[in-house]
Write a protein that holds these residues in place. Structure first.
Motif, PDB file in Angstrom:
ATOM      1  N   ALA A   1       0.846  -1.195   0.000  1.00  0.00           N
ATOM      2  CA  ALA A   1       0.000   0.000   0.000  1.00  0.00           C
ATOM      3  C   ALA A   1       0.879   1.242   0.000  1.00  0.00           C
ATOM      4  O   ALA A   1       2.038   1.207   0.450  1.00  0.00           O
ATOM      5  CB  ALA A   1      -0.934   0.010   1.210  1.00  0.00           C
ATOM      6  N   ILE A   2       0.329   2.334  -0.487  1.00  0.00           N
ATOM      7  CA  ILE A   2       1.062   3.606  -0.531  1.00  0.00           C
ATOM      8  C   ILE A   2       1.231   4.128   0.887  1.00  0.00           C
ATOM      9  O   ILE A   2       0.257   4.306   1.620  1.00  0.00           O
ATOM     10  CB  ILE A   2       0.305   4.618  -1.410  1.00  0.00           C
ATOM     11  N   GLU A   3       2.486   4.380   1.266  1.00  0.00           N
ATOM     12  CA  GLU A   3       2.807   4.795   2.627  1.00  0.00           C
ATOM     13  C   GLU A   3       3.373   6.212   2.688  1.00  0.00           C
ATOM     14  O   GLU A   3       3.053   6.969   3.594  1.00  0.00           O
ATOM     15  CB  GLU A   3       3.812   3.805   3.231  1.00  0.00           C
ATOM     16  N   LYS A   4       4.223   6.579   1.733  1.00  0.00           N
ATOM     17  CA  LYS A   4       4.825   7.908   1.715  1.00  0.00           C
ATOM     18  C   LYS A   4       4.336   8.680   0.492  1.00  0.00           C
ATOM     19  O   LYS A   4       4.354   8.151  -0.633  1.00  0.00           O
ATOM     20  CB  LYS A   4       6.360   7.813   1.688  1.00  0.00           C
ATOM     21  N   VAL A   5       3.928   9.935   0.713  1.00  0.00           N
ATOM     22  CA  VAL A   5       3.398  10.774  -0.364  1.00  0.00           C
ATOM     23  C   VAL A   5       4.132  12.110  -0.341  1.00  0.00           C
ATOM     24  O   VAL A   5       4.115  12.815   0.673  1.00  0.00           O
ATOM     25  CB  VAL A   5       1.882  11.005  -0.202  1.00  0.00           C
TER      26      VAL A   5
END
Length: 355
Positions: free
Chosen positions: A98-102
């Motif tokens: 899953a996307i964790e850092k943006v």
């Protein structure tokens, strides 16, 4: 009497005493649900522990339905604690990506940075977590090709040249006014394009992320890692995993005519069927009854039916988010449970040795 079997490789299930046939089912009465105690379990012999031979004799798994990422199967001959262990493991202890850092380089849309980042994290990805390593806590956010997936969003909304001013059709007026998940583009790191056979991006391409108007723009970098649902729900590999006991419905006497029609309406569609010219009620398929007990609203019908639930027959449903098939998820849950049992036995042996 409390019995347990501590032989290596044997699941530690605890049972007390013996269970009569009546206790093999949970009875749905008008004002109560009887035989709900799980202190004993079907098949347990008084004065004896539980063994793998008993388990092999009673355990049955039957796949009833498998459509895409949804699966329904029967898990028969197990203790409720074991069924619930599988459910909890499926939800929180099987990894997914899953996307964790943006990194928000530009976001001039009306949605706030932190809200947009949260929405992006919840977009399910097709990436198989078994192909990736766990990312170290002390490593930088960019990661490596072995533990990190990189994505980007670059989009700008503009007015379509020549669009009529008075139109209410946003698609005719604006370009890129709806930002959907298909805008998330995968940027292969290292040699990922060689060993990832398919795009590991969003499972669905039409998930709405934000809406924009002319002048709004997004330039975002995204980094996805491997994680567990117990840390954050976005890492859960299932949309849901749940079970219920198999309903069992028995007609105690013949019901026909107008009474049969009322009886049919007391149960879920497809449970009661009307046969013949006199509309005789018969149980067609009790499996999908919701167990509402509406039959007890009718004084003339409440004694015509006996409703039970089979204590050791679980109807299990798994809905995968799309990265791993539900049958593989269940196999992985078995591996996790086995590892937990092995760890417990090792710790128990260590305690006994020290003692």
């Amino acid at each position: 009497m409390l019995c347990c079997n501590l032989n290596p490789g044997v699941l530690l299930l605890f049972h007390i005493g013996n269970m009569e046939d009546d206790f093999a089912k949970i009875s749905l009465k008008q004002f109560e649900i009887a035989n709900t105690s799980s202190a004993a379990f079907p098949g347990t012999v008084e004065g004896q522990g539980w063994t793998t031979k008993d388990f092999e004799r009673t355990l049955k798994i039957r796949i009833v339905k498998k459509e895409g990422m949804d699966m329904e199967f029967d898990l028969i001959g197990v203790d409720p604690s074991l069924a619930n262990a599988f459910r909890r493991i499926l939800i929180s202890e099987i990894p997914s990506m899953a996307i964790e850092k943006v990194y928000m380089h530009t976001n001039t849309s009306i949605i706030q940075d932190e809200v947009l980042a949260h929405r992006l994290g919840l977009v399910p990805l097709k990436a198989d977590p078994r192909l990736f390593a766990w990312k170290g806590q002390d490593t930088d956010d960019f990661g490596t090709d072995k533990d990190t997936l990189e994505f980007e969003i670059k989009v700008k909304c503009s007015r379509i040249t020549g669009a009529p001013e008075t139109s209410d059709n946003k698609d005719a007026l604006y370009q890129n006014h709806k930002v959907e998940s298909d805008i998330i583009k995968w940027i292969p790191k290292g040699d990922q394009s060689d060993w990832l056979s398919a795009d590991p991006g969003p499972v669905e391409k039409d998930i709405l992320l934000s809406k924009m108007r002319p002048g709004h723009e997004m330039d975002i970098k995204l980094y996805a890692y491997k994680g567990l649902g117990r840390d954050h729900a976005k890492f859960s590999p299932v949309a849901t995993a749940y079970y219920r006991l198999l309903p069992e419905i028995k007609l105690n006497q013949e019901v026909s005519g107008e009474a049969a029609e009322r009886l049919q309406k007391c149960f879920s569609p497809g449970v009661i069927e009307l046969k013949g010219g006199n509309k005789k009620a018969v149980v067609k398929n009790a499996r999908y009854d919701a167990c509402s007990r509406n039959v007890f609203r009718h004084d003339d019908l409440k004694d015509t039916v006996t409703m039970d639930k089979v204590r050791d027959h679980f109807i299990f449903t798994i809905e995968s988010v799309g990265a791993i098939t539900p049958d593989d998820l269940f196999r992985m849950s078995i591996d996790v449970l086995e590892a937990k049992v092995d760890y417990f036995l090792e710790e128990l042996d260590a305690c006994l040795t020290l003692g």
